[in-house]
Enzyme design. Structure first.
Site, PDB file in Angstrom:
ATOM      1  N   LEU A  75     -11.817 -10.948  12.510  1.00 60.07           N
ATOM      2  CA  LEU A  75     -12.503  -9.665  12.654  1.00 60.07           C
ATOM      3  C   LEU A  75     -13.916  -9.739  12.099  1.00 60.07           C
ATOM      4  CD1 LEU A  75      -9.635  -7.373  11.326  1.00 60.07           C
ATOM      5  CD2 LEU A  75     -10.184  -7.888  13.713  1.00 60.07           C
ATOM      6  N   SER A 113     -24.181 -13.171   8.369  1.00 55.32           N
ATOM      7  CA  SER A 113     -22.775 -12.980   8.038  1.00 55.32           C
ATOM      8  C   SER A 113     -22.290 -13.851   6.896  1.00 55.32           C
ATOM      9  CB  SER A 113     -21.904 -13.326   9.254  1.00 55.32           C
ATOM     10  OG  SER A 113     -22.264 -12.586  10.380  1.00 55.32           O
ATOM     11  N   ILE A 124     -12.195 -12.772   7.972  1.00 54.91           N
ATOM     12  CA  ILE A 124     -12.967 -11.536   7.950  1.00 54.91           C
ATOM     13  C   ILE A 124     -14.447 -11.887   7.831  1.00 54.91           C
ATOM     14  CG2 ILE A 124     -13.331  -9.343   6.775  1.00 54.91           C
ATOM     15  CD1 ILE A 124     -10.483  -9.713   8.012  1.00 54.91           C
ATOM     16  N   GLU A 125     -15.214 -11.518   8.856  1.00 58.06           N
ATOM     17  CA  GLU A 125     -16.662 -11.725   8.861  1.00 58.06           C
ATOM     18  C   GLU A 125     -17.309 -10.400   8.499  1.00 58.06           C
ATOM     19  OE1 GLU A 125     -20.188 -13.066  12.020  1.00 58.06           O
ATOM     20  OE2 GLU A 125     -18.090 -13.045  12.653  1.00 58.06           O
ATOM     21  N   ILE A 126     -18.168 -10.423   7.491  1.00 57.51           N
ATOM     22  CA  ILE A 126     -18.894  -9.220   7.071  1.00 57.51           C
ATOM     23  C   ILE A 126     -20.371  -9.491   7.314  1.00 57.51           C
ATOM     24  CG2 ILE A 126     -19.337  -7.588   5.213  1.00 57.51           C
ATOM     25  CD1 ILE A 126     -16.767  -8.715   3.872  1.00 57.51           C
TER      26      ILE A 126
END
Length: 131
Positions: A75, A113, A124-126
């Site tokens: 995500l 990212s 989890i990519e932020i």
């Protein structure tokens, strides 16, 4: 035909750890609601105009994915704060960064990212928009 994503479903093997990660680390709001047939109490993580419905492995709600398994998601979330503040928050929460910061291409353009793993090892990519 499709305008936007309303919600997705995350299956966890570690309900307490999952709730802690998505609420305390990522800052999402835990919502309890009644839904389904028959109606049952469910949980979701709310953020912006979307949510992630939570299923616990072995106690999934019908209908469900053909093979719901923890750790199968990848995500990407756009942060509401600068990425440098995200990195500081992750360090404070002792969540290791798997990769980044790196430049990527998001749905609307370039993003910067970092990648982490949740308690079920979902990737989890932020990200922050890079201009």
């Amino acid at each position: 035909m499709i305008d936007h994503l309303d919600h997705l479903v995350l299956t966890t093997a570690d309900e307490a750890g999952c709730i802690r990660f998505y609420t305390e680390v990522l800052g999402m709001q835990l919502e309890r609601f009644v839904g389904g047939t028959p109606p049952v109490t469910r949980q979701a993580f709310k953020f912006g105009q979307q949510k992630i419905n939570l299923h616990v492995k072995g106690r999934e709600f019908e209908p469900k994915a053909n093979t719901p398994v923890p750790g199968a998601l990848d995500l990407c979330f756009i942060a509401a704060i600068p990425l440098d503040q995200v990195i500081e928050r992750l360090a404070t929460a002792q969540v290791p960064i798997v990769e980044g910061p790196v430049m990527r291409t998001g749905a609307t353009g370039k993003i910067r990212s970092v990648y982490v793993r949740d308690p079920d090892l979902n990737l989890i990519e932020i990200s922050e928009l890079a201009g």
